[in-house]
Structure formats: structure tokens, C-alpha cells
Design a protein around this motif. Structure first.
Motif, PDB file in Angstrom:
ATOM      1  N   MET A  88       0.835  -1.199   0.000  1.00 54.34           N
ATOM      2  CA  MET A  88       0.000   0.000   0.000  1.00 54.34           C
ATOM      3  C   MET A  88       0.875   1.256   0.000  1.00 54.34           C
ATOM      4  SD  MET A  88      -1.711   2.663   1.723  1.00 54.34           S
ATOM      5  CE  MET A  88      -1.930   2.541   3.504  1.00 54.34           C
ATOM      6  N   ARG A  89       1.895   1.287   0.897  1.00 56.56           N
ATOM      7  CA  ARG A  89       2.777   2.455   0.978  1.00 56.56           C
ATOM      8  C   ARG A  89       3.468   2.696  -0.370  1.00 56.56           C
ATOM      9  NH1 ARG A  89       8.201   3.176   3.358  1.00 56.56           N
ATOM     10  NH2 ARG A  89       8.426   5.357   3.935  1.00 56.56           N
ATOM     11  N   ALA A  90       3.918   1.624  -0.999  1.00 57.91           N
ATOM     12  CA  ALA A  90       4.604   1.773  -2.293  1.00 57.91           C
ATOM     13  C   ALA A  90       3.656   2.348  -3.340  1.00 57.91           C
ATOM     14  CB  ALA A  90       5.153   0.424  -2.746  1.00 57.91           C
ATOM     15  N   ALA A  91       2.403   1.880  -3.353  1.00 54.23           N
ATOM     16  CA  ALA A  91       1.434   2.376  -4.339  1.00 54.23           C
ATOM     17  C   ALA A  91       1.148   3.858  -4.111  1.00 54.23           C
ATOM     18  CB  ALA A  91       0.135   1.559  -4.249  1.00 54.23           C
ATOM     19  N   VAL A  92       1.049   4.257  -2.846  1.00 54.72           N
ATOM     20  CA  VAL A  92       0.774   5.663  -2.535  1.00 54.72           C
ATOM     21  C   VAL A  92       1.976   6.529  -2.933  1.00 54.72           C
ATOM     22  CG1 VAL A  92       0.382   7.295  -0.653  1.00 54.72           C
ATOM     23  CG2 VAL A  92      -0.894   5.140  -0.721  1.00 54.72           C
ATOM     24  N   HIS A  93       3.189   6.073  -2.603  1.00 54.05           N
ATOM     25  CA  HIS A  93       4.384   6.841  -2.982  1.00 54.05           C
ATOM     26  C   HIS A  93       4.455   7.006  -4.502  1.00 54.05           C
ATOM     27  CE1 HIS A  93       7.108   6.680   0.814  1.00 54.05           C
ATOM     28  NE2 HIS A  93       5.849   6.862   1.133  1.00 54.05           N
ATOM     29  N   ARG A  94       4.169   5.908  -5.219  1.00 50.12           N
ATOM     30  CA  ARG A  94       4.236   5.976  -6.677  1.00 50.12           C
ATOM     31  C   ARG A  94       3.185   6.958  -7.202  1.00 50.12           C
ATOM     32  NH1 ARG A  94       4.641   0.814  -7.371  1.00 50.12           N
ATOM     33  NH2 ARG A  94       2.405   0.540  -7.601  1.00 50.12           N
ATOM     34  N   ALA A  95       1.996   6.944  -6.603  1.00 54.07           N
ATOM     35  CA  ALA A  95       0.930   7.870  -7.029  1.00 54.07           C
ATOM     36  C   ALA A  95       1.375   9.321  -6.825  1.00 54.07           C
ATOM     37  CB  ALA A  95      -0.359   7.582  -6.247  1.00 54.07           C
ATOM     38  N   VAL A  96       2.049   9.594  -5.719  1.00 48.83           N
ATOM     39  CA  VAL A  96       2.544  10.959  -5.465  1.00 48.83           C
ATOM     40  C   VAL A  96       3.550  11.352  -6.546  1.00 48.83           C
ATOM     41  CG1 VAL A  96       3.943  12.386  -3.911  1.00 48.83           C
ATOM     42  CG2 VAL A  96       2.159  10.899  -2.973  1.00 48.83           C
ATOM     43  N   GLU A  97       4.488  10.459  -6.827  1.00 49.14           N
ATOM     44  CA  GLU A  97       5.518  10.791  -7.814  1.00 49.14           C
ATOM     45  C   GLU A  97       4.907  11.005  -9.204  1.00 49.14           C
ATOM     46  OE1 GLU A  97       9.393   8.817  -5.613  1.00 49.14           O
ATOM     47  OE2 GLU A  97       8.300   7.593  -7.049  1.00 49.14           O
ATOM     48  N   GLU A  98       3.906  10.206  -9.541  1.00 50.49           N
ATOM     49  CA  GLU A  98       3.262  10.373 -10.849  1.00 50.49           C
ATOM     50  C   GLU A  98       2.485  11.688 -10.914  1.00 50.49           C
ATOM     51  OE1 GLU A  98       2.729   5.555 -11.643  1.00 50.49           O
ATOM     52  OE2 GLU A  98       0.950   6.797 -11.230  1.00 50.49           O
ATOM     53  N   LEU A  99       1.760  12.016  -9.850  1.00 51.72           N
ATOM     54  CA  LEU A  99       0.985  13.263  -9.847  1.00 51.72           C
ATOM     55  C   LEU A  99       1.905  14.482  -9.912  1.00 51.72           C
ATOM     56  CD1 LEU A  99      -1.866  12.536  -7.281  1.00 51.72           C
ATOM     57  CD2 LEU A  99      -2.172  13.293  -9.644  1.00 51.72           C
ATOM     58  N   LEU A 100       3.080  14.383  -9.270  1.00 53.27           N
ATOM     59  CA  LEU A 100       4.013  15.519  -9.306  1.00 53.27           C
ATOM     60  C   LEU A 100       4.481  15.796 -10.723  1.00 53.27           C
ATOM     61  CD1 LEU A 100       6.232  14.982  -6.150  1.00 53.27           C
ATOM     62  CD2 LEU A 100       4.750  16.935  -6.638  1.00 53.27           C
ATOM     63  N   VAL A 101       4.534  14.761 -11.537  1.00 56.55           N
ATOM     64  CA  VAL A 101       4.971  14.936 -12.917  1.00 56.55           C
ATOM     65  C   VAL A 101       3.804  15.381 -13.793  1.00 56.55           C
ATOM     66  CG1 VAL A 101       5.850  13.732 -14.960  1.00 56.55           C
ATOM     67  CG2 VAL A 101       6.850  13.289 -12.702  1.00 56.55           C
ATOM     68  N   SER A 102       2.615  14.752 -13.601  1.00 54.16           N
ATOM     69  CA  SER A 102       1.512  15.000 -14.533  1.00 54.16           C
ATOM     70  C   SER A 102       0.690  16.218 -14.146  1.00 54.16           C
ATOM     71  CB  SER A 102       0.604  13.768 -14.605  1.00 54.16           C
ATOM     72  OG  SER A 102      -0.011  13.544 -13.351  1.00 54.16           O
ATOM     73  N   ASP A 103       0.551  16.467 -12.848  1.00 51.79           N
ATOM     74  CA  ASP A 103      -0.423  17.479 -12.433  1.00 51.79           C
ATOM     75  C   ASP A 103      -0.073  18.002 -11.035  1.00 51.79           C
ATOM     76  OD1 ASP A 103      -2.589  19.050 -12.686  1.00 51.79           O
ATOM     77  OD2 ASP A 103      -4.089  17.453 -12.595  1.00 51.79           O
ATOM     78  N   PRO A 104       1.071  18.678 -10.914  1.00 53.37           N
ATOM     79  CA  PRO A 104       1.574  19.049  -9.586  1.00 53.37           C
ATOM     80  C   PRO A 104       0.629  19.963  -8.799  1.00 53.37           C
ATOM     81  CG  PRO A 104       2.876  20.088 -11.332  1.00 53.37           C
ATOM     82  CD  PRO A 104       1.980  19.103 -11.987  1.00 53.37           C
ATOM     83  N   GLY A 105      -0.168  20.770  -9.528  1.00 53.77           N
ATOM     84  CA  GLY A 105      -1.069  21.676  -8.826  1.00 53.77           C
ATOM     85  C   GLY A 105      -2.207  20.940  -8.123  1.00 53.77           C
TER      86      GLY A 105
END
Lengths: 167, 167
Positions: free
Chosen positions: A1-18
Motif C-alpha cells: 500500500m505504501r509503495a502504491a501511494v508513494h508511486r501515485a505521489v511521484e506520478e501526480l508531481l509529474v503529470s499534475d503538480p497543482g
């Protein structure tokens, strides 16, 4: 779960940081928002957690046989890491949420400097303090990455070691 | 109008940093939101504008008669400025919005280093490059302020000049 959440954060920072909010992270990670609020409390705490993971244990401490060689290789590795746009996006976002997020972006890098200095001291040689080495190396490396538009090249990163250890 | 908007941003950063949006700034400044969108476009551009104003022309370049004396006094002034919690809040928020915001937090400080080095060169003395002086002084000063919990004392700030100009 933690890994999936971390990955989601990293992806959002690239695609849609706002749009980096806990609900958006939850949707992307396929986790219930309540779980995120319970575990991290806020986007700031989550970002600090992601930054701590990202900047800890990611670099190998070189062992070239000399302090100068070790620090030169290590400084070039840090410069290359910080030149990566995704790394910088995480770093800037973590700084933006406050002191804990910013401190998390150093990870274990001051400890790594300490271990290289300790090894040289164990060889019987004089060494600068960890504080001074941090000022000169991490100071210049992070400053250039975060506050300027000039990429830190490997040659430039290695040249910082000459400031710390004059020839 | 610009002064009122800048002041509103600085006040919101202290009272309610999570709520820094153009509509919130507009309400606090007593300005119509459309005006803000037209002039600045986004919170990021507004923050970069506030940071540029804040970090430009705020420090006096010392003229002590020696490069060492000038840089020591100037480094202590920068450290004192960055130790201020309101200054740090603006700096972190500006870094958080991206490259333009982060670069704005340097203001005219690299130029100030350049003018101190030029004056020493005009006295016929050898000087380090602006790049190297920036690495050592601004690097360490900004790194410690942003990425650590250790306040940069005046003594520490002055000691950085010994790294740049070994005795």
C-alpha cells in the motif's frame, strides 16, 4: 500500500503538480482517502515521507581508496540525481510544504559524507568536519539545482572537492 | 495596488499558507480577482514577483576596504535575513511553485557578490570567480536555511569566507 501511494505521489508531481491533494493521491493509488488521512494526516507529511524514502539509500558511498576520489565521485552522483526533472519536482514540492519536507530531501546524505570522512580519519589523515563538508558540497549542489537554471555538471561537482580539500 | 497585493501574499503566508490562492489574495488585498488573474496569471507567477521584490535591493553591499571584510559582513546579513521565519515562509512557498519562483529568491545577491569581487579586482588583487563565490557563500547560506533545522549564526556565516579565501 505504501509503495502504491508513494508511486501515485511521484506520478501526480509529474503529470499534475497543482492537484496534489490526499483525495487525488487516493484515487490514483486505488486506496480509500480515509486511509491516507489516518496514516499521513496531510499532504505535507505524505510528501516528507516520500522524500525521505527517495533520498535515503539511493546513492552508493564510493570507496576509491582516497577521500578526494570518494567525494568527487559522490558529488558527481548527487549532481546527476538532482539534475533529474522528476527528482527536482519532488524536491521543490517537499520544500514548499515546510521545514519537515525540506529536511527530508537530504535523506542520508550528511551521514554518507560522515562515513567517507570517518574512513579517511581511520587511515590516520586529517579531515574537515562533517559540517564544513556539508556546507561546501551539499550547499553548492542543492543551491545550484534548486535556485538556478544552471545544471550542475559532473566536472563542476568534482571541482567543489578542491574547495573543501585544497591541493 | 501592487504593494497591497504583495502585502496580502506575505500576510497569508504567515497566517494561512495552505490557503494561498488568487481569490484569497484578492479578498485580503481588496482587489477584484479578475485583476489578479490578468496581471499575474497564477499564484506561481505572483509568488515569483513577490520574491523578486523581497530579495532585491534589501541588503546594502558593505564597503569595509577589504574583500574579506565585505564578504564577512554581507554573509552575516544574508544569514540573518534567511533566519527570519516570515522570509523563510516566502522562500519555501516560492520554491514550491517551481523554477521561476525559486530563482526569484536569489534576487540581486549574485550581482552583489560580483560587485564586491569587482571592487577588489580594481584594487589590483586576485579574486575568485563569481560562480565559485556563489557556490561557497550562497550555497551554504541557502542550504542551511532551507534544508536544515540549524540556524545560520553570524559567526558561522563569516567562517564561510575563510573557505573561499583561505588565510
Amino acid at each position: 500500500m505504501r509503495a502504491a501511494v508513494h508511486r501515485a505521489v511521484e506520478e501526480l508531481l509529474v503529470s499534475d503538480p497543482g492537484e496534489l491533494t490526499l483525495p487525488a493521491v487516493a484515487t490514483r493509488a486505488g486506496v480509500h482517502p480515509t486511509t491516507l488521512y489516518r496514516r499521513w494526516g496531510s499532504v505535507g507529511e505524505l510528501l516528507a515521507d516520500v522524500a525521505t524514502s527517495r533520498f535515503t539509500g539511493d546513492l552508493v558511498v564510493p570507496d576509491t581508496g582516497s577521500l578526494r576520489g570518494d567525494l568527487e565521485r559522490w558529488a558527481a552522483d548527487v549532481a546527476a540525481d538532482l539534475a533529474d526533472p522528476d527528482t527536482l519536482a519532488l524536491l521543490r514540492a517537499a520544500v514548499g510544504v515546510g521545514e519537515s519536507g525540506a529536511c527530508a530531501c537530504i535523506g542520508d546524505r550528511e551521514e554518507q559524507i560522515g562515513s567517507m570522512l570517518d574512513r579517511e580519519a581511520a587511515r590516520g589523515n586529517a579531515v574537515p568536519t562533517v559540517e564544513r563538508a556539508t556546507d561546501v558540497l551539499l550547499g553548492a549542489l542543492y543551491y545550484r539545482a534548486v535556485f538556478t537554471e544552471t545544471p550542475g555538471t559532473p566536472e563542476w561537482a568534482r571541482s567543489l572537492v578542491d574547495v573543501l580539500l585544497p591541493r
